[in-house]
Design an enzyme around this catalytic site. Sequence first.
Site, mmCIF file in Angstrom:
data_model
loop_
_atom_site.group_PDB
_atom_site.id
_atom_site.type_symbol
_atom_site.label_atom_id
_atom_site.label_comp_id
_atom_site.label_asym_id
_atom_site.label_seq_id
_atom_site.Cartn_x
_atom_site.Cartn_y
_atom_site.Cartn_z
ATOM 1 N N ARG A 192 0.668 -1.274 -0.123
ATOM 2 C CA ARG A 192 0.017 -0.079 0.118
ATOM 3 C C ARG A 192 0.884 1.368 0.174
ATOM 4 N NH1 ARG A 192 -2.542 4.189 0.220
ATOM 5 N NH2 ARG A 192 -4.682 4.448 1.000
ATOM 6 N N GLU A 195 -11.172 5.159 -5.436
ATOM 7 C CA GLU A 195 -11.544 3.817 -5.434
ATOM 8 C C GLU A 195 -11.844 3.432 -6.895
ATOM 9 O OE1 GLU A 195 -11.499 1.793 -2.938
ATOM 10 O OE2 GLU A 195 -10.598 3.434 -1.624
ATOM 11 N N ARG A 216 -1.004 -5.403 4.428
ATOM 12 C CA ARG A 216 -0.448 -5.026 3.531
ATOM 13 C C ARG A 216 0.697 -4.330 4.146
ATOM 14 N NH1 ARG A 216 -5.083 -1.710 0.519
ATOM 15 N NH2 ARG A 216 -5.143 -1.054 2.478
#
Length: 163
Positions: free
Chosen positions: A48, A56, A90
């Site tokens: 990330r 998004e 992540r």
Amino acid sequence: MKKYFWACLALAISLHVNADVISGRVVGVADGDTITVLDSTNTQHKIRLAGIDAPEKKQAFGTASKKSLSDLVHGKHVEVDWSKKDRYGRTVGKVIVNGMDANLEQIKLGMAWFYIEYQNEQSVQDRQEYSGAQNYAEANRLGLWADRSPISPWDFRKQSRMK
């Protein structure tokens, strides 16, 4: 004053010890702020990008942001400077490709926001550069800033949860 010095030194050492680097080839781009890196042991790392929040997938500019990041890093060797994992497991870090900060580049191109909520996890220099890049992209109506009132990803996610 002595206590302050030792506390700062201990903090600096602990931050340095926790920092790490993942090197490898980008084998996947999930969206405008998430990639998969394959290291030399054939281990995949979900990364990330730190300090940014990209639209998004179902949001305006979501596809463009993903394509932008893909153009920057997919198939290329990167170094990921990281020091934490997020709640999804992540690795959160700064992605460097050919000496360039890909996280910063996404902001410069108007393909991501500077994620102010997490700015205290960045160096002062990165905060200043990321903020300046967003101001530049916004002033020049680059990428998502072409919209008069772009909706931030955190507001988009909040609205989606309320539906």
